[in-house]
Scaffold this motif. Structure first.
Motif, PDB file in Angstrom:
ATOM      1  N   GLY A 202       0.905  -1.270   0.131  1.00 45.43           N
ATOM      2  CA  GLY A 202      -0.132   0.176   0.123  1.00 45.43           C
ATOM      3  C   GLY A 202       0.994   1.248   0.015  1.00 45.43           C
ATOM      4  O   GLY A 202       0.242   2.291   0.155  1.00 45.43           O
ATOM      5  N   ALA A 203       2.094   1.138   0.082  1.00 45.73           N
ATOM      6  CA  ALA A 203       2.877   2.407   0.057  1.00 45.73           C
ATOM      7  C   ALA A 203       2.785   3.258   1.245  1.00 45.73           C
ATOM      8  O   ALA A 203       2.751   4.571   0.914  1.00 45.73           O
ATOM      9  CB  ALA A 203       3.012   2.962  -1.237  1.00 45.73           C
ATOM     10  N   VAL A 204       2.438   2.755   2.373  1.00 48.09           N
ATOM     11  CA  VAL A 204       2.248   3.680   3.272  1.00 48.09           C
ATOM     12  C   VAL A 204       3.455   3.183   4.439  1.00 48.09           C
ATOM     13  O   VAL A 204       3.858   2.188   4.570  1.00 48.09           O
ATOM     14  CB  VAL A 204       1.036   3.667   4.059  1.00 48.09           C
ATOM     15  N   MET A 205       3.624   4.066   5.477  1.00 50.80           N
ATOM     16  CA  MET A 205       4.677   3.731   6.641  1.00 50.80           C
ATOM     17  C   MET A 205       3.754   3.038   7.647  1.00 50.80           C
ATOM     18  O   MET A 205       2.417   3.256   7.882  1.00 50.80           O
ATOM     19  CB  MET A 205       4.817   5.023   7.413  1.00 50.80           C
ATOM     20  N   MET A 206       4.356   2.169   8.280  1.00 55.01           N
ATOM     21  CA  MET A 206       3.698   1.153   9.361  1.00 55.01           C
ATOM     22  C   MET A 206       4.535   1.211  10.620  1.00 55.01           C
ATOM     23  O   MET A 206       5.719   0.975  10.510  1.00 55.01           O
ATOM     24  CB  MET A 206       3.272  -0.068   8.851  1.00 55.01           C
ATOM     25  N   ARG A 207       3.968   1.515  11.718  1.00 50.24           N
ATOM     26  CA  ARG A 207       4.634   1.435  13.004  1.00 50.24           C
ATOM     27  C   ARG A 207       4.312   0.140  13.747  1.00 50.24           C
ATOM     28  O   ARG A 207       2.902   0.194  13.746  1.00 50.24           O
ATOM     29  CB  ARG A 207       4.740   2.934  13.628  1.00 50.24           C
ATOM     30  N   LYS A 208       5.209  -0.191  14.654  1.00 44.56           N
ATOM     31  CA  LYS A 208       4.687  -1.695  15.209  1.00 44.56           C
ATOM     32  C   LYS A 208       4.653  -0.965  16.894  1.00 44.56           C
ATOM     33  O   LYS A 208       5.672  -0.500  17.339  1.00 44.56           O
ATOM     34  CB  LYS A 208       5.864  -2.496  15.240  1.00 44.56           C
ATOM     35  N   VAL A 209       3.330  -1.247  17.305  1.00 46.17           N
ATOM     36  CA  VAL A 209       3.034  -0.899  18.651  1.00 46.17           C
ATOM     37  C   VAL A 209       3.758  -1.715  19.712  1.00 46.17           C
ATOM     38  O   VAL A 209       3.482  -2.978  19.588  1.00 46.17           O
ATOM     39  CB  VAL A 209       1.829  -0.718  18.952  1.00 46.17           C
ATOM     40  N   PRO A 210       4.648  -1.461  20.752  1.00 46.39           N
ATOM     41  CA  PRO A 210       5.122  -2.537  21.769  1.00 46.39           C
ATOM     42  C   PRO A 210       3.817  -2.753  22.665  1.00 46.39           C
ATOM     43  O   PRO A 210       2.775  -2.196  22.778  1.00 46.39           O
ATOM     44  CB  PRO A 210       6.022  -1.729  22.567  1.00 46.39           C
ATOM     45  N   THR A 211       4.096  -4.397  23.133  1.00 47.71           N
ATOM     46  CA  THR A 211       2.696  -4.906  23.654  1.00 47.71           C
ATOM     47  C   THR A 211       3.069  -4.845  25.196  1.00 47.71           C
ATOM     48  O   THR A 211       4.323  -4.966  25.547  1.00 47.71           O
ATOM     49  CB  THR A 211       2.711  -6.162  23.214  1.00 47.71           C
ATOM     50  N   ASP A 212       1.961  -5.243  26.161  1.00 47.35           N
ATOM     51  CA  ASP A 212       2.264  -5.504  27.441  1.00 47.35           C
ATOM     52  C   ASP A 212       2.935  -7.011  27.721  1.00 47.35           C
ATOM     53  O   ASP A 212       3.546  -7.790  26.802  1.00 47.35           O
ATOM     54  CB  ASP A 212       1.212  -5.144  28.102  1.00 47.35           C
ATOM     55  N   ASN A 213       2.982  -7.197  29.115  1.00 46.83           N
ATOM     56  CA  ASN A 213       3.562  -8.462  29.542  1.00 46.83           C
ATOM     57  C   ASN A 213       2.808  -9.398  28.991  1.00 46.83           C
ATOM     58  O   ASN A 213       3.248 -10.921  29.315  1.00 46.83           O
ATOM     59  CB  ASN A 213       4.094  -8.321  30.928  1.00 46.83           C
ATOM     60  N   ARG A 214       1.711  -9.434  28.641  1.00 51.62           N
ATOM     61  CA  ARG A 214       0.961 -10.612  27.851  1.00 51.62           C
ATOM     62  C   ARG A 214       0.734 -10.350  26.477  1.00 51.62           C
ATOM     63  O   ARG A 214      -0.041 -11.038  25.724  1.00 51.62           O
ATOM     64  CB  ARG A 214      -0.764 -10.502  28.545  1.00 51.62           C
ATOM     65  N   TYR A 215       1.570  -9.765  25.872  1.00 49.71           N
ATOM     66  CA  TYR A 215       1.684  -9.537  24.528  1.00 49.71           C
ATOM     67  C   TYR A 215       0.593  -8.946  23.674  1.00 49.71           C
ATOM     68  O   TYR A 215       0.305  -9.251  22.567  1.00 49.71           O
ATOM     69  CB  TYR A 215       2.065 -11.008  23.698  1.00 49.71           C
ATOM     70  N   ALA A 216      -0.161  -7.977  24.404  1.00 52.06           N
ATOM     71  CA  ALA A 216      -1.218  -7.412  24.022  1.00 52.06           C
ATOM     72  C   ALA A 216      -0.913  -5.942  23.670  1.00 52.06           C
ATOM     73  O   ALA A 216      -0.421  -5.286  24.602  1.00 52.06           O
ATOM     74  CB  ALA A 216      -2.591  -7.724  24.924  1.00 52.06           C
ATOM     75  N   VAL A 217      -1.547  -5.330  22.813  1.00 50.87           N
ATOM     76  CA  VAL A 217      -1.463  -3.617  22.813  1.00 50.87           C
ATOM     77  C   VAL A 217      -2.854  -3.194  23.499  1.00 50.87           C
ATOM     78  O   VAL A 217      -3.962  -3.687  23.724  1.00 50.87           O
ATOM     79  CB  VAL A 217      -1.960  -3.472  21.199  1.00 50.87           C
ATOM     80  N   ARG A 218      -2.121  -2.205  24.430  1.00 50.71           N
ATOM     81  CA  ARG A 218      -3.076  -1.420  25.194  1.00 50.71           C
ATOM     82  C   ARG A 218      -3.236   0.017  24.496  1.00 50.71           C
ATOM     83  O   ARG A 218      -2.270   0.593  23.730  1.00 50.71           O
ATOM     84  CB  ARG A 218      -2.230  -1.119  26.478  1.00 50.71           C
ATOM     85  N   LYS A 219      -4.029   0.721  25.128  1.00 49.12           N
ATOM     86  CA  LYS A 219      -4.547   2.156  24.587  1.00 49.12           C
ATOM     87  C   LYS A 219      -3.283   3.094  24.618  1.00 49.12           C
ATOM     88  O   LYS A 219      -2.980   3.870  23.930  1.00 49.12           O
ATOM     89  CB  LYS A 219      -5.634   2.369  25.391  1.00 49.12           C
ATOM     90  N   GLU A 220      -2.707   3.231  25.899  1.00 49.54           N
ATOM     91  CA  GLU A 220      -1.713   4.203  26.424  1.00 49.54           C
ATOM     92  C   GLU A 220      -0.720   4.165  25.246  1.00 49.54           C
ATOM     93  O   GLU A 220      -0.205   5.342  24.687  1.00 49.54           O
ATOM     94  CB  GLU A 220      -1.096   3.827  27.743  1.00 49.54           C
ATOM     95  N   MET A 221      -0.169   2.822  24.827  1.00 45.52           N
ATOM     96  CA  MET A 221       0.909   2.950  24.097  1.00 45.52           C
ATOM     97  C   MET A 221       0.654   3.680  22.608  1.00 45.52           C
ATOM     98  O   MET A 221       1.540   4.256  22.079  1.00 45.52           O
ATOM     99  CB  MET A 221       1.586   1.709  24.131  1.00 45.52           C
ATOM    100  N   LEU A 222      -0.478   3.149  21.934  1.00 42.80           N
ATOM    101  CA  LEU A 222      -0.962   3.624  20.683  1.00 42.80           C
ATOM    102  C   LEU A 222      -1.217   5.037  20.497  1.00 42.80           C
ATOM    103  O   LEU A 222      -0.800   5.705  19.729  1.00 42.80           O
ATOM    104  CB  LEU A 222      -2.365   2.660  20.419  1.00 42.80           C
ATOM    105  N   LYS A 223      -1.836   5.571  21.782  1.00 45.83           N
ATOM    106  CA  LYS A 223      -2.231   6.727  21.823  1.00 45.83           C
ATOM    107  C   LYS A 223      -0.888   7.828  21.997  1.00 45.83           C
ATOM    108  O   LYS A 223      -0.950   8.782  21.194  1.00 45.83           O
ATOM    109  CB  LYS A 223      -2.983   6.994  23.235  1.00 45.83           C
ATOM    110  N   LYS A 224       0.063   7.085  22.709  1.00 52.62           N
ATOM    111  CA  LYS A 224       1.332   7.884  22.850  1.00 52.62           C
ATOM    112  C   LYS A 224       2.080   8.084  21.340  1.00 52.62           C
ATOM    113  O   LYS A 224       2.604   9.015  20.961  1.00 52.62           O
ATOM    114  CB  LYS A 224       2.330   7.340  23.763  1.00 52.62           C
ATOM    115  N   MET A 225       2.112   7.110  20.641  1.00 55.28           N
ATOM    116  CA  MET A 225       2.721   6.819  19.085  1.00 55.28           C
ATOM    117  C   MET A 225       1.958   7.962  18.340  1.00 55.28           C
ATOM    118  O   MET A 225       2.351   8.666  17.480  1.00 55.28           O
ATOM    119  CB  MET A 225       2.617   5.652  18.652  1.00 55.28           C
TER     120      MET A 225
END
Length: 457
Positions: A202-225
């Motif tokens: 799709g020729a777009v940038m993609m950023r990987k969101v770090p996950t918590d200790n259960r390997y899940a994405v949480r709102k705080e980290m995505l919101k910060k990015m």
């Protein structure tokens, strides 16, 4: 081959397939071959004159079967399941016979209409919000893709078009290329590689969101990015959430992430390729809570819902958003026949029983691992996947897996979790029973005993 011979050979093939599946556990689950084995077994060119059917069938056992990894063996515990059932196989025969290329309603009305209705049936089994059901007047609806990778790409392309249109509505002078250069997508650092590949295509940038200790994405980290990227003049436009990650079957927190995506005008796509089948069971449906915030949702009935490959179900809230992107290829096979046969011959209760049985088998394996102090469980066991390892170094676990693979009695694959080499044990075959789990564990512990004995000398 005329119709009379087809009748005869067809019956023979059904017998061959039934014999193969009934006796599959007698075959080594993994082939003992080197790459390139096949070329020397067959001629370099196609035959000039016709060959007999008998000769071809002999060559299936001589050439093909020695090189098959038997995904439907009850000793296959690698990757994730590849669904298989007799009703789906019979339906696939009919699909091949009808042989329509369903690229439009007129090209084969039944092909188009049954697909729409089957996706509604399945959506209702999952208790999807009404906005995802086509019905007769709905604005949403479902479509069969070949794979979850295609569904992710389709959703990203649709989101990209929508984002470009939105920006140009505010600022008509901005060119498409200028907008595209600022678009940014997000996904979990545990997401499947196909999500990253969708961004490349799709020729777009993609950023990987770090996950918590259960390997899940949480709102705080995505919101910060997202806030960082907006401050840098970028345009966040897409988030791919995962329900049931490939390494460990982790679940991103949709009820937190969904409202954030809606606030930020970001398309939220849910990839539940493996886990989605389980949501037909009321006890697992809460894992899908938050789907109401999503723009698109996808899972693979061809993984765990007894519908043979390929059948990847995708729903959108607004069909208008993806009309130009319903699918990558123009032609479509009559894949909904498989769903129709399976749903009718199993019923919802039969499909739920299949899921529950396999989750129980995974729990049985988990309890065997937990009872042996030499091993540890590396991620929460939610569905049919157990991530475990021998306590010790990565090298020790790599050696154990090497010996398991070499034995060809059971088949597993690894993953990396928090920098650790981990063994994945997935319940895959429809015919897997408790005694197969017990036998697999016995085999693993025997190889472990030998390995530790050698290591101590």
């Amino acid at each position: 081959m005329d119709a009379a011979e087809f009748r005869r050979r067809g019956k023979e093939m059904v017998d061959y397939v039934a014999d193969y599946l009934e006796n599959i556990e007698k075959r080594p689950v993994y082939p003992d071959l080197e790459p390139g084995y096949l070329r020397s077994l067959i001629p370099n060119e196609a035959p000039l004159e016709p060959e007999s059917y008998e000769d071809i069938i002999k060559d299936v056992e001589r050439v093909i079967m020695p090189g098959v990894t038997h995904w439907h063996s009850p000793y296959f515990f690698a990757y994730f399941p590849a669904a298989s059932s007799y009703p789906a196989m019979v339906a696939d025969m009919l699909c091949g016979a009808i042989g329509c290329i369903g690229f439009s309603w007129a090209a084969s009305p039944a092909c188009t209409e049954l697909e729409t209705v089957m996706l509604d049936w399945l959506g209702k089994m999952l208790q999807l919000p009404e906005c995802f059901i086509a019905g007769t007047h709905g604005r949403g609806g479902g479509v069969i893709q070949g794979t979850a990778s295609e569904a992710t790409l389709i959703s990203l392309l649709a989101a990209r078009c929508k984002a470009v249109r939105r920006v140009q509505t505010i600022n008509a002078k901005k060119s498409e290329s200028e907008i595209l250069s600022k678009l940014v997508a997000y996904t979990s650092d545990q997401a499947h590689s196909s999500v990253e590949r969708a961004a490349l295509i799709g020729a777009v940038m993609m950023r990987k969101v770090p996950t918590d200790n259960r390997y899940a994405v949480r709102k705080e980290m995505l919101k910060k990015m997202v806030e960082e990227d907006k401050a840098a003049g970028l345009i966040p436009f897409y988030f791919c959430a995962t329900l049931g990650t490939t390494p460990s079957c982790a679940f991103d927190h949709l009820t937190e992430l969904g409202p954030l995506c809606n606030e930020e005008n970001m398309w939220m796509h849910i990839d539940a390729a493996y886990a989605g089948s389980a949501f037909i069971c009321p006890e697992f449906r809460p894992l899908l809570n938050g789907v109401e915030f999503a723009d698109s949702f996808n899972f693979n009935p061809h993984k765990w819902l007894l519908v043979n490959f390929d059948c990847s179900a995708m729903w959108v809230k607004e069909r208008a958003d993806i009309i130009g992107h319903w699918q990558i290829p123009l032609g479509r096979r009559f894949r909904s026949l498989k769903m129709w046969f399976v749903f009718r011959m199993y019923g919802l209760k039969g499909l739920q029983a299949h899921i529950r049985k396999q989750v129980a088998l995974a729990k049985e394996f988990e309890s065997l691992v937990r009872a042996d102090k030499r091993f540890e469980i590396c991620a929460e066991v939610v569905l049919g996947l157990v991530c475990f390892r021998l306590k010790g170094s990565n090298e020790l676990n790599q050696e154990l897996l090497k010996r398991i693979t070499k034995s060809r009695e059971i088949h597993l694959v690894p993953c990396q979790l928090s920098g650790r080499f981990v063994l994945r044990f997935a319940i895959c075959a429809r015919t897997t029973e408790s005694h197969h789990i017990q036998q697999a564990w016995q085999h693993i512990t025997q190889l472990t005993f030998e390995l530790l004995q050698e290591a101590s000398h």
